[in-house]
Design an enzyme around this catalytic site. Structure first.
Site, PDB file in Angstrom:
ATOM      1  N   SER A 121       0.818  -1.212   0.000  1.00 47.27           N
ATOM      2  CA  SER A 121       0.000   0.000   0.000  1.00 47.27           C
ATOM      3  C   SER A 121       0.848   1.257   0.000  1.00 47.27           C
ATOM      4  CB  SER A 121      -0.929   0.007   1.227  1.00 47.27           C
ATOM      5  OG  SER A 121      -0.189  -0.194   2.413  1.00 47.27           O
ATOM      6  N   HIS A 142      -3.104  -3.592  -5.589  1.00 48.64           N
ATOM      7  CA  HIS A 142      -3.417  -3.175  -4.221  1.00 48.64           C
ATOM      8  C   HIS A 142      -4.904  -3.306  -3.921  1.00 48.64           C
ATOM      9  CE1 HIS A 142      -3.683   0.213  -1.037  1.00 48.64           C
ATOM     10  NE2 HIS A 142      -3.514  -0.965  -0.466  1.00 48.64           N
ATOM     11  N   GLU A 154      -6.208  -1.003  -6.942  1.00 45.54           N
ATOM     12  CA  GLU A 154      -5.284  -0.135  -7.667  1.00 45.54           C
ATOM     13  C   GLU A 154      -4.257  -1.009  -8.395  1.00 45.54           C
ATOM     14  OE1 GLU A 154      -4.905   3.898  -5.003  1.00 45.54           O
ATOM     15  OE2 GLU A 154      -3.885   2.124  -4.250  1.00 45.54           O
ATOM     16  N   ASN A 192      -4.172   5.783  -0.601  1.00 46.93           N
ATOM     17  CA  ASN A 192      -3.447   6.011   0.644  1.00 46.93           C
ATOM     18  C   ASN A 192      -2.874   7.412   0.744  1.00 46.93           C
ATOM     19  OD1 ASN A 192      -3.292   3.973   2.785  1.00 46.93           O
ATOM     20  ND2 ASN A 192      -2.767   2.615   1.110  1.00 46.93           N
TER      21      ASN A 192
END
Length: 286
Positions: A121, A142, A154, A192
């Site tokens: 991440s 991800h 992702e 993130n």
């Protein structure tokens, strides 16, 4: 590796994320290998998978036959030599040297065409791929916690990632029932980077005694979020969340707005990692 040629998926790391990823791969019809060196963790993953699938049956989202077929497609193993697959997704601790070691071992026992995907991440895919044979097949995939429920994936391309590899992983994510997005290899990728301040500012408000954590969580929930920052950190893992924040702090050259919080660090040092340990910002032992 073309999308149509993917028949077997390997998942390395049977923690919360790895278990969820393996489950959805098996449900989507893929032969799935879930590896972990820790036998109790692997057994817990088996039990959690069976429980999740049974709940899906009870909610009418999965037939009993579908449940049994998904379980039959899953191999739980403590031997890395069993991890032979068309694509392998690592979901281990956020430490670059660990990911390097795992991918280097996997590269030795698998085809040069096997796609090596990281569920990281925060660690740049370019860094992960740098020490791997044939780095063009290394890509970020991800997922979000819980992986068997959350829709977003992702797909992150490092500097060396081949466009066709990223496209194959994108199509695979869609086959798994996810909403896939392509992302550049920037610190924190998309989610993130945006979400980091959801946690960092929540911790700062707590540190400055503006409000207690229960109030902060309730306020955020009343604004439309399903969970507040402290509830979500406990679900994700306080240790995992702290590791990601620390990694991003370094990646952004120690920009103060990404600075990890001492309150969270103390929780990690005390072993209060959230739901998985029974204690985090909240107590789950009662």
């Amino acid at each position: 590796m073309a999308f149509e040629n993917i028949k077997t998926i390997g998942v390395v790391g049977a923690g919360t994320m790895g278990q969820g990823i393996a489950q959805i791969c098996a449900q989507a019809g893929y032969q799935t290998i879930l590896f972990d060196i820790n036998a109790p963790v692997l057994e817990k993953a088996r039990q959690t998978t069976e429980s999740n699938l049974q709940k899906a049956v009870e909610r009418g989202k999965l037939s009993e036959t579908g449940k049994q077929e998904a379980i039959a497609r899953l191999l739980f193993t403590g031997s890395m030599n069993d991890v032979h697959a068309d694509i392998i997704i690592e979901a281990v601790v956020e430490r670059l040297e660990v990911k390097h070691s795992i991918f280097q071992e996997l590269a030795m026992i698998n085809s040069s065409e096997t796609i090596l995907a990281s569920n990281t991440s925060s660690i740049p895919i370019t860094r992960i791929a740098a020490k791997i044979q044939n780095p063009a097949r290394v890509v970020g995939m991800h997922f979000f916690n819980p992986a068997h429920i959350m829709k977003l994936v992702e797909v992150i391309s490092g500097v060396a990632t081949a466009p066709e590899v990223a496209e194959t992983v994108y199509k695979l994510a869609e086959k798994l029932g996810k909403v896939a997005v392509h992302a550049a290899d920037a610190p924190g990728f998309i989610v993130n980077r945006v979400a980091r301040h959801f946690y960092v500012e929540g911790l700062k408000i707590l540190e400055e005694k503006v409000a207690d954590l229960e109030t902060i969580d309730k306020l955020v929930q009343s604004s439309g979020f399903k969970m507040g920052p402290f509830q979500l950190m406990d679900l994700i893992g306080v240790d995992t969340n702290f590791s990601v924040t620390s990694s991003m702090f370094e990646a952004f050259h120690y920009d103060p707005k990404f600075r990890p919080n001492r309150i969270q660090q103390q929780k990690v040092e005390a072993g209060h990692h959230g739901r998985k340990t029974g204690k985090g910002f909240y107590d789950y032992t009662a």
